[in-house]
Scaffold this motif. Structure first.
Motif, PDB file in Angstrom:
ATOM      1  N   UNK A 320      -5.021  61.454  53.202  1.00 22.16           N
ATOM      2  CA  UNK A 320      -6.438  60.999  53.829  1.00 22.16           C
ATOM      3  C   UNK A 320      -7.017  60.352  53.040  1.00 22.16           C
ATOM      4  N   UNK A 321      -7.557  61.131  51.876  1.00 27.44           N
ATOM      5  CA  UNK A 321      -8.465  60.273  50.979  1.00 27.44           C
ATOM      6  C   UNK A 321      -7.901  59.199  50.413  1.00 27.44           C
ATOM      7  N   UNK A 322      -6.495  58.867  50.241  1.00 27.44           N
ATOM      8  CA  UNK A 322      -5.788  57.597  49.907  1.00 27.44           C
ATOM      9  C   UNK A 322      -6.330  56.520  50.728  1.00 27.44           C
ATOM     10  N   UNK A 323      -6.055  56.988  52.212  1.00 26.67           N
ATOM     11  CA  UNK A 323      -6.136  55.861  53.440  1.00 26.67           C
ATOM     12  C   UNK A 323      -7.672  55.586  53.463  1.00 26.67           C
ATOM     13  N   UNK A 324      -8.399  56.678  53.194  1.00 24.65           N
ATOM     14  CA  UNK A 324     -10.040  56.395  53.234  1.00 24.65           C
ATOM     15  C   UNK A 324     -10.433  55.381  52.062  1.00 24.65           C
ATOM     16  N   UNK A 325      -9.840  55.519  50.959  1.00 22.04           N
ATOM     17  CA  UNK A 325     -10.373  54.788  49.696  1.00 22.04           C
ATOM     18  C   UNK A 325      -9.855  53.258  50.333  1.00 22.04           C
ATOM     19  N   UNK A 326      -8.625  53.126  50.765  1.00 16.31           N
ATOM     20  CA  UNK A 326      -8.097  51.721  51.137  1.00 16.31           C
ATOM     21  C   UNK A 326      -9.144  51.169  51.983  1.00 16.31           C
ATOM     22  N   UNK A 327      -9.662  51.773  53.076  1.00 22.78           N
ATOM     23  CA  UNK A 327     -10.500  51.497  53.911  1.00 22.78           C
ATOM     24  C   UNK A 327     -11.834  50.909  53.424  1.00 22.78           C
ATOM     25  N   UNK A 328     -12.315  51.609  52.684  1.00 22.85           N
ATOM     26  CA  UNK A 328     -13.512  51.553  51.948  1.00 22.85           C
ATOM     27  C   UNK A 328     -13.356  50.648  51.095  1.00 22.85           C
ATOM     28  N   UNK A 329     -12.467  50.434  50.144  1.00 25.67           N
ATOM     29  CA  UNK A 329     -12.218  49.616  49.077  1.00 25.67           C
ATOM     30  C   UNK A 329     -12.024  48.010  49.799  1.00 25.67           C
ATOM     31  N   UNK A 330     -11.482  48.145  50.795  1.00 21.36           N
ATOM     32  CA  UNK A 330     -11.171  46.833  51.458  1.00 21.36           C
ATOM     33  C   UNK A 330     -12.351  46.100  52.230  1.00 21.36           C
ATOM     34  N   UNK A 331     -13.501  46.921  52.416  1.00 21.42           N
ATOM     35  CA  UNK A 331     -14.606  46.515  52.962  1.00 21.42           C
ATOM     36  C   UNK A 331     -15.205  45.952  51.780  1.00 21.42           C
ATOM     37  N   UNK A 332     -15.307  46.631  50.508  1.00 24.29           N
ATOM     38  CA  UNK A 332     -15.649  46.261  49.282  1.00 24.29           C
ATOM     39  C   UNK A 332     -15.168  44.913  48.744  1.00 24.29           C
ATOM     40  N   UNK A 333     -13.865  44.869  48.990  1.00 22.88           N
ATOM     41  CA  UNK A 333     -13.278  43.569  48.545  1.00 22.88           C
ATOM     42  C   UNK A 333     -13.570  42.525  49.591  1.00 22.88           C
ATOM     43  N   UNK A 334     -13.857  42.768  50.623  1.00 23.89           N
ATOM     44  CA  UNK A 334     -14.254  41.644  51.527  1.00 23.89           C
ATOM     45  C   UNK A 334     -15.671  41.003  51.495  1.00 23.89           C
ATOM     46  N   UNK A 335     -16.482  41.943  50.834  1.00 18.96           N
ATOM     47  CA  UNK A 335     -17.843  41.491  50.604  1.00 18.96           C
ATOM     48  C   UNK A 335     -17.788  40.653  49.223  1.00 18.96           C
ATOM     49  N   UNK A 336     -16.959  41.243  48.298  1.00 16.92           N
ATOM     50  CA  UNK A 336     -16.946  40.319  47.067  1.00 16.92           C
ATOM     51  C   UNK A 336     -16.051  38.995  46.894  1.00 16.92           C
ATOM     52  N   UNK A 337     -15.060  39.298  47.619  1.00 18.22           N
ATOM     53  CA  UNK A 337     -13.977  38.184  47.446  1.00 18.22           C
ATOM     54  C   UNK A 337     -13.911  37.396  48.803  1.00 18.22           C
ATOM     55  N   UNK A 338     -14.536  37.522  49.925  1.00 15.69           N
ATOM     56  CA  UNK A 338     -14.306  37.110  51.007  1.00 15.69           C
ATOM     57  C   UNK A 338     -12.864  37.328  51.642  1.00 15.69           C
ATOM     58  N   UNK A 339     -12.310  37.975  51.499  1.00 17.86           N
ATOM     59  CA  UNK A 339     -11.156  38.534  52.035  1.00 17.86           C
ATOM     60  C   UNK A 339     -11.063  39.512  53.208  1.00 17.86           C
ATOM     61  N   UNK A 340     -10.563  39.323  54.477  1.00 18.47           N
ATOM     62  CA  UNK A 340     -10.602  40.015  55.590  1.00 18.47           C
ATOM     63  C   UNK A 340     -10.405  41.593  55.340  1.00 18.47           C
TER      64      UNK A 340
END
Length: 408
Positions: A320-340
């Motif tokens: 669960x922590x792993x999946x939550x980290x993917x979700x939060x990290x993807x949001x950060x990646x979208x903000x920084x790199x413009x990736x969905x």
């Protein structure tokens, strides 16, 4: 076998290999989108664990996923396929939220009543499926899945047409009183918070977690400990674990399956309702918002987490922590790199698909090899001839006990 050998054997197992392959395929998607995969995954890691705020967001996101995952695991471990945690959590959040918002009285008593109401309503919605199976033979897999829809649409109708607060831009209810909310572990405006910021710094992970995660994290820790104790030290845990592995054996042992299903669905639905409510009234959330729980997709993410962890509480915490980290990290990646940010859903789905493939492939190969190499059946004996000894009789293949050990 030494500890190093056990670690190496686990690293070569289905779960780590599936995760690595999922990230490699995710990297291919990033290349197609014109993003450097190394930069993308670095941004994901930094956004989820690299800062105090990222760590706090990851833990806060993980709480409902792990909590609902525990609820699903309790049912699956007993062989009860509860796919209705979305409806159970949603109705529990709705009923408990109404109590928290509209019932007057001392804040502590109102909060306690809201939590009890959420548990009772979630358990009651789960019991409907158990009663349908016990009395009418309706499979719980089917009934729990279908019961999600009336729960979803009733909640939406009630919030939109009966509880909607006109001054808000959202389709949402009135606000929860601050004193009724599940506050942060250390309230941000308290003296202790000021001390932490002054001594450790505002961005320190300890400060960020204590002032950025509400008390649902503590409740989750207690629930995980209680679940481990229940599975290992109680009669119900023993009976439910055996029922999930061999229902016929448990039935011959004197355990009645009907009451066991009732207890399991009540416990699973009650926990789902509890964590659904904590998602609604846990700071910084303050309202019942139409479609909020469905849009978060926490229930189905929790199902993936439970399958990945093979119903084990500690494994559910890690997954669960792993999946939550993917979700939060993807949001950060979208903000920084413009990736969905939808890359998170892609990686999660790939992990489950590849894991299922890795687990099923060896069994498929064994069955295929057994089918091709099987000898032709011996001819029928001629009457009057002596019967050959059954020394060459085929012995049924022993079941793969790895999953059974993992589920205990």
């Amino acid at each position: 076998m030494s500890a190093l050998q056990r670690v190496g054997r686990w690293l070569a197992g289905p779960i780590p290999v599936s995760i690595v392959l999922a990230f490699l395929i995710g990297a291919c998607f990033m290349l197609i989108a014109g993003v450097d995969p190394l930069s993308g995954y670095a941004a994901m890691l930094q956004g989820s664990f690299g800062t105090g705020a990222g760590l706090a967001n990851t833990l806060q996101r993980a709480v409902p996923i792990i909590g609902i995952g525990i609820a699903i695991a309790i049912a699956f471990r007993a062989g009860v396929l509860n796919l209705g945690t979305e409806g159970q959590a949603g109705l529990g959040a709705l009923a408990g939220g109404i109590v928290a918002i509209y019932v007057p009285g001392p804040a502590f008593l109102v909060l306690l009543l809201a939590l009890v109401t959420a548990v009772v309503v979630g358990a009651a919605w789960g019991l409907i499926a158990a009663v349908l199976q016990n009395l009418l033979g309706v499979p719980i897999l089917l009934s729990t899945l279908l019961l999600n829809y009336p729960a979803r649409y009733f909640s939406s109708w009630l919030i939109r047409f009966r509880l909607d607060e006109s001054s808000s831009d959202l389709v949402a209810s009135d606000q929860v009183r601050p004193e009724v909310q599940l506050s942060m572990i250390v309230p941000r405006d308290s003296g202790l918070a000021e001390t932490l910021r002054g001594s450790l710094g505002a961005t320190n992970p300890v400060t960020a977690v204590l002032t950025g995660v509400n008390w649902s994290l503590i409740v989750l820790i207690l629930v995980v400990i209680a679940t481990i104790f229940m599975n290992r030290r109680t009669r119900y845990g023993f009976e439910s674990g055996l029922s999930g592995q061999n229902a016929e054996f448990v039935r011959y042992g004197g355990v009645k399956p009907g009451p066991l299903v009732l207890r399991t669905m009540a416990l699973s639905g009650g926990l789902a309702g509890l964590f659904g409510l904590m998602l609604v009234i846990g700071a910084p959330n303050t309202r019942l918002i139409e479609g909020y729980f469905v849009q978060t997709n926490y229930a189905w993410t929790a199902l993936l987490v439970t399958l990945l962890a093979l119903y084990r509480p500690v494994g559910i915490v890690i997954a669960g922590t792993f999946f939550a980290a993917i979700m939060v990290g993807s949001d950060a990646m979208g903000r920084e790199l413009g990736l969905s940010p939808q890359i998170a859903a892609v990686i999660q789905a790939l992990v489950i698909i590849l894991l299922a493939f890795r687990v099923a492939l060896p069994r498929f190969r064994r069955r295929r090899a057994g089918g091709e190499g099987a000898a032709a059946p011996p001819p029928l004996p001629t009457p009057g001839e002596p019967q050959p000894a059954l020394t060459g009789a085929a012995v049924p293949e022993a079941p793969d006990t790895a999953a059974e050990k993992e589920s205990e």
